[in-house]
Design a protein around this motif. Structure first.
Motif, PDB file in Angstrom:
ATOM      1  N   PRO A 202      43.953  38.127  41.267  1.00 30.29           N
ATOM      2  CA  PRO A 202      42.932  38.687  40.364  1.00 30.29           C
ATOM      3  C   PRO A 202      43.218  38.331  38.913  1.00 30.29           C
ATOM      4  O   PRO A 202      44.371  38.293  38.490  1.00 30.29           O
ATOM      5  CB  PRO A 202      43.056  40.203  40.564  1.00 30.29           C
ATOM      6  CG  PRO A 202      43.770  40.376  41.843  1.00 30.29           C
ATOM      7  CD  PRO A 202      44.642  39.166  42.030  1.00 30.29           C
ATOM      8  N   ARG A 203      42.170  38.081  38.181  1.00 29.96           N
ATOM      9  CA  ARG A 203      42.344  37.654  36.796  1.00 29.96           C
ATOM     10  C   ARG A 203      42.902  38.763  35.920  1.00 29.96           C
ATOM     11  O   ARG A 203      42.499  39.909  36.027  1.00 29.96           O
ATOM     12  CB  ARG A 203      41.010  37.162  36.239  1.00 29.96           C
ATOM     13  CG  ARG A 203      40.880  35.667  36.374  1.00 29.96           C
ATOM     14  CD  ARG A 203      39.530  35.189  36.022  1.00 29.96           C
ATOM     15  NE  ARG A 203      39.040  35.800  34.799  1.00 29.96           N
ATOM     16  CZ  ARG A 203      37.778  35.679  34.389  1.00 29.96           C
ATOM     17  NH1 ARG A 203      36.928  34.981  35.107  1.00 29.96           N
ATOM     18  NH2 ARG A 203      37.390  36.241  33.274  1.00 29.96           N
ATOM     19  N   VAL A 204      43.807  38.386  35.025  1.00 27.18           N
ATOM     20  CA  VAL A 204      44.483  39.381  34.195  1.00 27.18           C
ATOM     21  C   VAL A 204      43.570  39.963  33.112  1.00 27.18           C
ATOM     22  O   VAL A 204      43.820  41.047  32.596  1.00 27.18           O
ATOM     23  CB  VAL A 204      45.747  38.799  33.523  1.00 27.18           C
ATOM     24  CG1 VAL A 204      46.781  38.446  34.570  1.00 27.18           C
ATOM     25  CG2 VAL A 204      45.397  37.569  32.676  1.00 27.18           C
ATOM     26  N   ASP A 205      42.519  39.240  32.773  1.00 28.30           N
ATOM     27  CA  ASP A 205      41.685  39.715  31.660  1.00 28.30           C
ATOM     28  C   ASP A 205      40.551  40.629  32.108  1.00 28.30           C
ATOM     29  O   ASP A 205      39.903  41.261  31.279  1.00 28.30           O
ATOM     30  CB  ASP A 205      41.096  38.515  30.901  1.00 28.30           C
ATOM     31  CG  ASP A 205      40.333  37.572  31.819  1.00 28.30           C
ATOM     32  OD1 ASP A 205      40.688  37.489  33.012  1.00 28.30           O
ATOM     33  OD2 ASP A 205      39.383  36.925  31.366  1.00 28.30           O
ATOM     34  N   ILE A 206      40.313  40.696  33.418  1.00 28.73           N
ATOM     35  CA  ILE A 206      39.133  41.442  33.862  1.00 28.73           C
ATOM     36  C   ILE A 206      39.258  42.963  33.696  1.00 28.73           C
ATOM     37  O   ILE A 206      38.303  43.607  33.250  1.00 28.73           O
ATOM     38  CB  ILE A 206      38.729  41.020  35.297  1.00 28.73           C
ATOM     39  CG1 ILE A 206      38.091  39.628  35.218  1.00 28.73           C
ATOM     40  CG2 ILE A 206      37.765  42.032  35.922  1.00 28.73           C
ATOM     41  CD1 ILE A 206      37.556  39.091  36.519  1.00 28.73           C
ATOM     42  N   PRO A 207      40.413  43.572  33.995  1.00 27.01           N
ATOM     43  CA  PRO A 207      40.453  45.032  33.866  1.00 27.01           C
ATOM     44  C   PRO A 207      40.004  45.539  32.495  1.00 27.01           C
ATOM     45  O   PRO A 207      39.190  46.472  32.408  1.00 27.01           O
ATOM     46  CB  PRO A 207      41.910  45.368  34.158  1.00 27.01           C
ATOM     47  CG  PRO A 207      42.342  44.292  35.099  1.00 27.01           C
ATOM     48  CD  PRO A 207      41.648  43.056  34.613  1.00 27.01           C
TER      49      PRO A 207
END
Ligand code: FES
Ligand code: FES
Lengths: 744, 165, 453
Positions: A202-207
């Motif tokens: 999962p992409r780190v910037d999405i949260p």
């Protein structure tokens, strides 16, 4: 995870400044010295230009690991991919790493984040740097344990001996260990043993982005920051003749009105105060405008006859005068198109003690620094550009200009952080557009239905007016002592600009390709996702269908018949099979199938797309029902990220292809918002998009962010032709044009 | 001075009554989720909920909000305690640049609160005011469907109740 | 456009004469079914002509639903008596008109009787189509018979007794249907006559713009005095026109082709569909319609002319809103509306100067309520004006105060009554219309900028 990106960096600077500064000075030194002397085979990726390992990786005594990339995260998700690569080659858990992106004080100079180069340049550099760092750590452990390096393995951030003794990287690392030049080759991991690479991490910037965290430069708030709004001229070349700003200066919250030639802005304490003041200032400003734009309804004539061009033959194969038995010709055009970022450009700048810091969503912090330094007449070392995410840009939009605006205004307000936010109309009216293009094709078939000769001509402006010198920035062009716009240059092949992908990947015995480079630019233009490849692939792949039609051949079969590249063939076959493509197929009523293929720049990722289109015969309205893509981008780092990119490319290209064109009259750009520059809305979103990835473990990364643009356009055009029996060659393929073609 | 209720808290806001809610949220309350995209009601990036309905905050002046409850994405949940809609967007990796996403999520949240059984057509129709330039549409649709399922199965967590206020 | 107009008082018609008498007078025989003719048997020019005529008649608007196939019917038309669904007019042999002969088609156009002999509800405006020439009916028939056949069974109307008794329609026809062909007026220009033929016939403008009597027929003595459709007001197009600036031929022409006019604003609601269609027909026909309609409006009285000029002059002068807003409505206007409506940007992409707004000067605030609630939606993929709707951000009370403020400050007309009720009703009914109707199928706004490369 929710840690705001910007704070991160600032904390880091505050917390461990000394270490970084010493590192970065050396890093910068190395970078400015150019490539290392006399290293015969150069190391891979961006290690070529920034050869020191510590320009890419830092391992602190407390075990914290930081990866540095000179590329900018633009929403492609590669920050996550880089973290995966480094974690894999270093043998540390994914979550134990942190990635720092483009910052002229911290990271290597990797030029622009463009051309689908990030994985190729930076990803490769990080992979090799990490592998070499790991080897250094193992060597150090071997020395301490007095064991041969071959008997040691790494796991979870530690070197482990067969007898179970283990030394953590943190204990092994010494201050200067990574300040060494990269070797030309590295011992990379066997792809079969990959744990993190190849996984849909999962992409780190999405949260942060889905919970309202600080994620964009638009979200930055520095203490005592003021808000700036610009009053841009109403048209290119307009001159500010009069502006009585005294009333505006008295408006609530207004701190200052800045005027420098035709550059006009207002600064206020609160944001909406700035907006209101901007409106009042715009009403007070009087401009002298001039008619300098061409006629928008005859771009073909404009490009091919009215504007002067420099002509270059870029491919000459076989006998140029060869001709087969049946010859056809066609002309294709593309209008000016807009990047159309959802968030208008924004930047924050602060001028302290002779140094200006600019937080910007530029694609190139170093070139931007150069341009800003020149504009402010300051040494580049006194300008720091820190990449901070903005809304997706897909090329050179207003980001750099906004950075220049912010820097200029910050200098007028020493000490105070200034945030510049462009308005929607300014973004649409002033961004550098994707250039209009025209292509003329002519080819003939031999008696076996093969292409005997191929002629291709493309007319285009340059596709890059990116900064590097001040004259590229709007603010610098509009100042009282303006900087001249630099002379446009064609981008060199093999990547090319207007001629990107103009050379066919197919094996034609006789072929002739000419690039007509047009230096004069009636509209402000620059790089837009895939540059000339979008139109060239649209033209080539449309024309391939026209030729297949002439040969009475199935379009997929016809392409395979002319293609030797085995990876290309595999991608075509995969897309066709997954789509359910078969010879002699017949789409149901009002529907049509289309196919297209390209290898981006003929050297990056391969992509084939099959589309199904529905056309409403009464209105002409087209609808992409489904698309199936196959893509080969070499070794896959994050399959979900790649899928996301290709899905997005197809949808964006569909919007360009069906709807989009910049409009203008003799004086002004008239497409200045979403009413006048309509793009795709949800009512036209396809039912399904499928992306099939062909992974190539161990093979080099191939950039894929732009590979879908051309094939998506051509597959849609081909599907429309299949559905209606009418071939449309002028982009965009609007409802009205389709209807007129049906009714003709 | 006006009292504004946002995410369950009351704020005394010192802004002119004609100030669009968007600027109050971003500038006065330092909330990030609602985004400036056009300021003209054309793109949806600024969407928040007012009394449970999706509203374009860039064209909603303060003067309209007396006594109403504003909910922003921040009010739904957090990274560690995400609301179903947030979990769904994370699980579907439904973002590229992500700039449009907060607005999309707020309208989807309002839709699902009103109609938990929204069909694909309903969702597409509802999202019509929203633009996404990255082409994340397929994932956004999937995420909204997933959120509907999550809301259906999950017990309402405290954060949801805040959102549903 | 007669979607929501059903004929009132059908029951009363029954009382006019005995059912048996009516039956005897109005019985129509079924017509023989034909084998669906192949599309190739129709002349291409005839089909092209038919396409333009179908656009004049707005056929697709009633016979196509949002997202539904072209001409396959099924659009629910809400009426005071129940819901009537439009029929399938594709050449599908089972569910459409595939087995209709041209004669059967013409009979339906002229006398509202289907091939089987059933009387059709006058939501299908045959009281106008009776004027359509044989030649034009032939072209329309050719056009429809060459469309894509779609299998879409007729949906059952939801009408309660006695309105579900079609025999009542026959009685209505006896009273109100005049089966006369259009008679040219030799004293007028050819253009005027052409316009009259289109307006009174196929374009059926009066179906919306003429008020209806108690039995649901257009009032012959009040043609173009304004009517209702889909909870929108179709403004008076005669001397009673509420438009602040009087209409003239050029303005009508520009508006009907382009969908907007600087002195009158942008077409929206059901009229948006009409101009969307008119933008695709030959300019000469639109010009003819404008010529004829300009005559219907008549030359403005000197008084009205003066008022119009005053509005124009005032609009050209500098911005008028200066004083601090006092009322709630004024504050809402200043904060929510003025940004676009006083932006100085030219229409249609800048909000119209509200001094020109017919909605604000109209006899009741329904259209204004509708537009504030729903805004103007973009047309997919085409340059078109957008206005955000305020249904979610303004409550009924806020909209009512805004409307009252606009009426008192912008218009010279007396205050409206019942504003709150009308706003509430508008909120209830707007959604239904917007969700089922196909809406404008193309964007006529600012054709000079459309589809240019
Ligand atoms: S920012 Fe509010 S709709 Fe675009
Ligand atoms: S994800 Fe970038 S605009 Fe939607």
């Amino acid at each position: 995870m929710n840690a705001p990106v910007i704070l991160d960096r600032r904390q880091m600077l505050a917390g461990s400044g000394a270490l970084i500064v010493s590192f970065s000075l050396r890093g910068a030194f190395a970078e400015e010295q150019g490539a290392p002397a006399a290293a015969a085979p150069s190391p891979p990726g961006s290690l070529k230009t920034s050869p020191y390992l510590d320009a890419w990786l830092r391992i602190d005594a407390d075990g914290a690991i930081t990866v540095f990339t000179g590329k900018a995260e633009l929403g492609q998700g590669f920050k996550t991919a880089f973290q995966q690569i480094a974690a894999e080659e270093l043998d540390v858990p994914f979550a134990s790493l942190k990635v720092v992106t483009a910052d002229t004080r911290l990271t290597a100079n990797e030029g622009y984040t463009a051309g689908s180069h990030s994985m190729q340049d930076s990803g490769t550099a990080i992979q090799h740097a990490a592998a070499q760092a790991r080897a250094l750590l193992v060597a150090e452990a071997a020395k301490r344990l007095e064991l041969p390096a071959e008997n040691l393995r790494t796991e979870n951030g530690a070197v482990i001996a067969q007898d179970g003794r283990r030394l953590a990287y943190a204990d092994l690392v010494a201050a200067d260990m990574l300040h060494v030049q990269a070797q030309p080759t590295s011992k990379l991991k066997d792809p079969a043993t990959f744990k993190v690479m190849g996984q849909p991490v999962p992409r780190v910037d999405i949260p942060a982005k889905v919970t309202g965290g600080v994620a964009y430069v638009q979200d930055m708030r520095l203490p005592d920051m003021v808000h700036a709004r610009l009053v841009r001229p109403p048209s290119y070349g307009a001159e500010l003749t009069d502006c009585n700003s005294s009333a505006v200066e008295k408006m609530p919250g207004v701190v200052k009105v800045v005027r420098d030639g035709n550059f006009l802005a207002v600064l206020a304490r609160k944001e909406f105060q700035a907006v209101k003041a901007m409106r009042a200032l715009a009403a007070a400003a009087k401009w002298k405008e001039s008619a300098r734009l061409p006629k928008q309804d005859d771009l073909l004539a404009l490009l091919t006859t009215q504007l002067k061009s420099q002509d270059m033959t870029i491919l000459e194969r076989g006998n140029p005068s060869a001709a087969g038995r049946r010859t056809i010709e066609a002309t294709y055009t593309r209008p000016y198109q807009s990047h159309g970022s959802i968030g208008p450009s924004c930047a924050v700048a602060q001028f302290v003690d002779g140094t200006v810091t600019v937080w910007t969503h530029t694609q190139g912090v170093y070139p931007d620094r150069q341009a800003i330094a020149e504009m402010l007449r300051m040494p580049p070392a006194n300008v720091r550009c820190i990449h901070t995410e903005g809304s997706g840009c897909y090329g050179h939009n207003g980001a750099d200009d906004a950075a220049g605006d912010a820097a200029l205004l910050a200098k007028a307000m020493p000490g105070v952080p200034v945030k510049v936010q462009w308005m929607r109309e300014q973004e649409h009216g002033w961004e550098p557009f994707g250039p209009a293009m025209a292509t003329k094709l002519k080819a003939s078939l031999d008696s076996e239905g093969r292409i005997a000769d191929w002629n291709f001509e493309v007319w285009s402006n340059t596709h890059s007016m990116r900064p590097g010198s001040a004259g590229s920035l709007l603010a610098a062009q509009q100042m009282a002592e303006p900087f001249p716009v630099p002379a446009p240059k064609p981008l060199p092949l093999p990547e090319g600009g207007g001629d990107r992908n103009a050379i066919p990947i197919y094996t034609f015995p006789n072929a002739h390709v000419v690039h007509h480079f047009i230096p004069e630019m009636p509209l402000r233009i620059s790089a837009m996702r895939s540059l000339g490849a979008y139109h060239n692939v649209f033209s080539i792949e449309s024309f391939m269908d026209e030729l297949a039609d002439l040969a009475k051949a199935d379009p997929v079969e016809f392409r395979l018949k002319h293609l030797d590249d085995p990876r290309g063939r595999e991608v075509i076959e995969k897309a066709a099979q997954a789509f359910g493509w078969h010879k002699g197929q017949q789409a149901s009523q009002d529907r049509g199938y289309g196919f297209a293929f390209a290898r981006y720049k003929n050297l990056a990722a391969y992509c084939a797309i099959a589309s199904e289109i529905e056309v409403n015969r009464e209105t002409g309205r087209p609808r992409l029902v489904r698309a199936v893509a196959a893509v080969d981008s070499g070794q896959v780092v994050n399959p979900d990220g790649l899928t996301n990119q290709i899905e997005g490319a197809i949808i964006q290209s569909m919007s360009w292809t069906l709807y989009e064109s910049v409009s203008f009259d003799e004086v002004r750009i008239t497409s200045i918002d979403w009413q006048t520059y309509p793009i795709l809305r949800f009512d036209a979103v396809p039912d399904t998009i499928e992306v099939h990835i062909i992974n190539r473990p161990g093979k080099p990364f191939l950039g894929s962010g732009e590979t879908g643009q051309g094939p998506a356009a051509a597959s849609i055009a081909n599907a429309i032709a299949n559905a209606t029996g009418k071939r449309l060659r002028n982009l965009p393929l609007t409802r009205k044009r389709i209807k007129d073609a049906i009714d003709a | 001075m006006m009292t504004l209720r946002v995410n369950g808290y009351e704020y005394e806001v010192d802004a002119e009554p004609d100030t669009p809610l968007l600027y109050v949220l971003r500038d006065d309350l330092k909330l990030n989720a609602a985004k400036y995209g056009c300021g003209l009601g054309q793109c949806g990036a600024c969407t928040v909920m007012v009394d449970g309905k999706a509203v374009l905050s860039c064209v909603t002046p303060l003067v309209l909000l007396e006594g109403k409850r504003v909910t922003t994405l921040e009010g739904l949940g957090t990274v560690s305690e995400p609301a179903p809609i947030q979990r769904a967007f994370m699980e579907e990796q439904a973002a590229q640049c992500g700039y449009c996403i907060a607005g999309m999520m707020m309208r989807a949240q309002a839709l699902l609160q009103r109609n938990p059984k929204a069909s694909d057509d309903d969702i597409r129709a509802e999202l019509a005011p929203h633009l996404c330039r990255c082409g994340t549409h397929m994932r956004i649709l999937r995420a909204v469907h997933r959120a509907a399922r999550l809301m259906d199965t999950a017990e309402l967590s405290p954060s949801d109740q805040r959102g549903a206020q | 456009m007669t979607k929501s107009r059903i004929i009132g008082g059908l029951f009363a018609a029954l009382l006019v004469g005995g059912a048996g008498v009516i039956f005897a007078l109005t019985w129509r025989p079924p017509m023989a079914a034909i084998d669906p003719p192949s599309a190739r048997t129709f002349d291409a020019d005839l089909v092209r002509r038919g396409r333009e005529l179908a656009a004049v008649g707005n056929c697709s608007d009633c016979h196509t639903t949002r997202r539904g196939p072209n001409f396959a019917g099924g659009l629910p038309v809400p009426t005071p008596f129940g819901t009537i669904f439009s029929s399938n007019i594709t050449p599908d042999p089972e569910t459409g008109i595939g087995r209709w002969s041209e004669e059967a088609f013409r009979r339906a156009m002229r006398s509202g009787v289907d091939r089987g002999g059933r009387h059709l509800y006058p939501t299908f405006p045959y009281d106008h189509f009776t004027h359509v020439s044989d030649e034009d009916d032939r072209a329309l028939y050719a056009y429809l018979m060459t469309r894509e056949p779609v299998q879409a069974p007729l949906r059952d109307n939801r009408l309660s007794f006695p309105y579900n008794q079609r025999i009542l329609i026959a009685g209505w026809k006896l009273l109100f249907l005049r089966r006369d062909a259009y008679q040219p007026d030799p004293g007028k220009s050819a253009e005027w006559n052409r316009g009259a033929y289109l307006v009174e016939g196929l374009a059926h403008c009066g179906a919306c713009h003429t008020p209806r009597n108690g039995l649901g027929a257009e009032r012959a003595t009040a043609t173009f005095a304004g009517g209702d459709v889909d909870n929108w007001q179709a403004y008076a197009l005669n001397a009673q026109s509420p438009s602040p600036v009087p209409w003239n031929e050029d303005a009508l022409y520009a508006y009907l082709c382009g969908g907007w006019h600087p002195d009158h604003g942008t077409a929206r609601g059901p009229m948006a569909e009409v101009v969307s269609n008119l933008s695709s027909i030959p300019a000469g026909d639109v010009r003819a319609i404008a010529t004829y309609m300009a005559g219907v409006f008549g030359a403005p009285t000197p008084d009205r002319q003066r008022q119009g000029e005053a509005v124009l002059a005032q609009a050209k002068s500098e911005s008028t809103v200066a004083s601090e807003p006092v009322s709630e409505g004024a504050a809402i206007y200043a904060a929510a509306c003025a940004t676009c409506h006083e932006s100085g940007r030219a229409p249609p992409y800048g909000g119209i100067n509200l001094a020109f707004s017919t909605a604000i000067s109209a006899p009741d605030p329904r259209n204004l309520a509708n537009i504030v609630l729903s805004g103007v939606r973009p047309v997919e993929g085409e340059r078109s004006p957008i206005m955000p709707g305020f249904a979610a951000s303004m409550d009924d009370g806020q909209i009512a105060s805004l409307l009252k403020y606009l009426r008192s400050h912008v218009s010279k007309q007396p205050a409206w009554s019942g504003v709150s009720e009308i706003v509430e009703e508008a909120r209830r009914t707007q959604t239904a219309f917007l969700q089922t109707a196909a809406g404008p199928r193309n964007a006529p706004a600012d054709p000079s900028q459309r589809d240019q490369p």
